[in-house]
Design an enzyme around this catalytic site. Structure first.
Site, short mmCIF file in Angstrom:
data_model
loop_
_atom_site.label_atom_id
_atom_site.label_comp_id
_atom_site.label_asym_id
_atom_site.label_seq_id
_atom_site.Cartn_x
_atom_site.Cartn_y
_atom_site.Cartn_z
N CYS A 114 1.03 -1.26 -0.21
CA CYS A 114 0.29 0.30 0.14
C CYS A 114 0.33 1.35 0.60
CB CYS A 114 -1.16 0.26 1.07
SG CYS A 114 -2.17 -1.52 0.64
N HIS A 255 -2.83 7.05 3.10
CA HIS A 255 -3.49 6.06 2.09
C HIS A 255 -4.68 5.45 3.13
CE1 HIS A 255 -4.43 2.09 0.92
NE2 HIS A 255 -3.79 1.02 1.98
N ASN A 285 -10.41 0.76 -0.32
CA ASN A 285 -8.59 0.45 0.00
C ASN A 285 -8.38 0.21 -2.06
OD1 ASN A 285 -6.08 -0.09 0.23
ND2 ASN A 285 -6.27 -0.78 2.25
#
Length: 329
Positions: A114, A255, A285
């Site tokens: 990520c 993020h 996500n």
């Protein structure tokens, strides 16, 4: 002295939608449970047959080239950040380069989960500042749905598909652009967030598929704790060493992993939520693609000279933060 700036940005979200009501028909969950715990209402899913992460990466890069007036042959190198490559080999970047007609560009994939976008952005910065390349495309492309177990109610509501790309170019203006970054990795976190099979340690077999070891595994409690702590500390570290206060920073762009993580980081860093860019409610996500997708969505709010802090945490564990002064009118 050469300096690196982001000169353009574009993103792509597939048309397919998986909202919480649809998800509740697939697994034992409901809209209230998902919204309360992670703040997600829907996510985009790539449903085109035979299409992988490169499909979305090509779409994002094509939009980037068009918006910046860049001819394909002008691009020197393309760096692809992904945890969901089309194939184990060849690289997804090579597929994107071919699909976009970047005939003079070198390309490779990099994987920092990520945190992939900001790590790839630091690589682009290094190439530009060293005078090696003049036009660098960083693309983050993630078909997260390809690694999700849609019978696992703890993880399947979290993830969506998407891609985004930025152009990085040199500038002599040292007051704007990619200013600084801090990165960390701690392999201790491996057991808490990984795909257990499919690699060289445990190749795919009928047994690993039956045991659901070829899909994403996450220990949510451990990941939450370390994500909050490490995104917070890395953000404060990069701010402190550049003499920045919360008042100096226009926006924090974290993020988009989980709304509760974002809120916890913002609260502890004393960032008011109006200075935190969030779009997880309708994207989920998207791993490495989440920060640039969010930046592109809020592009109309960003002004040249805005001081931004980008921060991410992912599998590895790997995490960091980056200080950027926005340089797009």
């Amino acid at each position: 002295m050469l300096h690196a700036r982001i000169s353009g940005i574009a993103s792509y979200l597939p048309d397919g939608i998986l909202d919480n009501d649809m998800l509740s028909k697939m697994v034992d969950t409901n809209d209230e449970w998902i919204t309360t715990r992670v703040g997600i209402k829907k996510r985009h899913i790539l449903r085109e047959e035979g299409a992988g992460s490169s499909y979305m990466g090509i779409k994002a890069v094509e939009k980037l080239l068009a918006s910046t007036g860049t001819a394909p042959e002008e691009v020197d190198i393309l760096i692809c950040a992904t945890s969901n490559p089309d194939y184990r080999f060849p690289s997804t970047g090579s597929v994107i380069v071919e699909g976009c007609g970047l005939k003079n560009a070198y390309s490779y994939d990099m994987e920092a989960a990520c945190a992939g976008f900001i790590v790839a952005l630091q690589e682009a910065r290094a190439y530009v500042c060293a005078g090696i390349y003049k036009k660098v495309v960083v693309v983050a492309a993630e078909k997260m749905s390809s690694m999700v177990d849609y019978t696992d109610r703890s993880t399947c509501p979290l993830f969506g598909d998407g891609a985004a790309a930025v152009m990085v170019e040199p500038t002599e203006d040292t007051t704007t652009g990619i200013m600084d970054a801090v990165f960390h990795v701690d392999g201790w976190g491996r057991e808490h967030l990984l795909m257990k099979a499919g690699g060289s340690v445990k190749p795919t077999t009928h047994e690993t598929v039956d045991a659901k070891e070829n899909v994403l595994f996450q220990d949510g409690r451990a990941v939450y704790k370390h994500a909050v702590t490490n995104m917070l500390t890395s953000s404060m570290d990069v701010m402190n060493r550049n003499g920045l206060t919360v008042d100096d920073v226009a926006y924090l762009i974290p993020h988009q992993a989980n709304l509760r993580i974002i809120e916890a980081v913002a609260q502890r860093a004393q960032f008011p939520m109006e200075k935190v860019l969030v779009n997880i409610e309708h994207t989920g996500n998207t791993s490495a693609a989440s920060i640039p997708i969010c930046l592109d969505e809020y592009r109309s709010k960003l002004k040249k000279g805005d001081k931004l802090i980008l921060t991410a945490f992912g599998a590895g564990f790997t995490w960091g933060a980056m200080y950027v002064v926005w340089d797009i009118d």
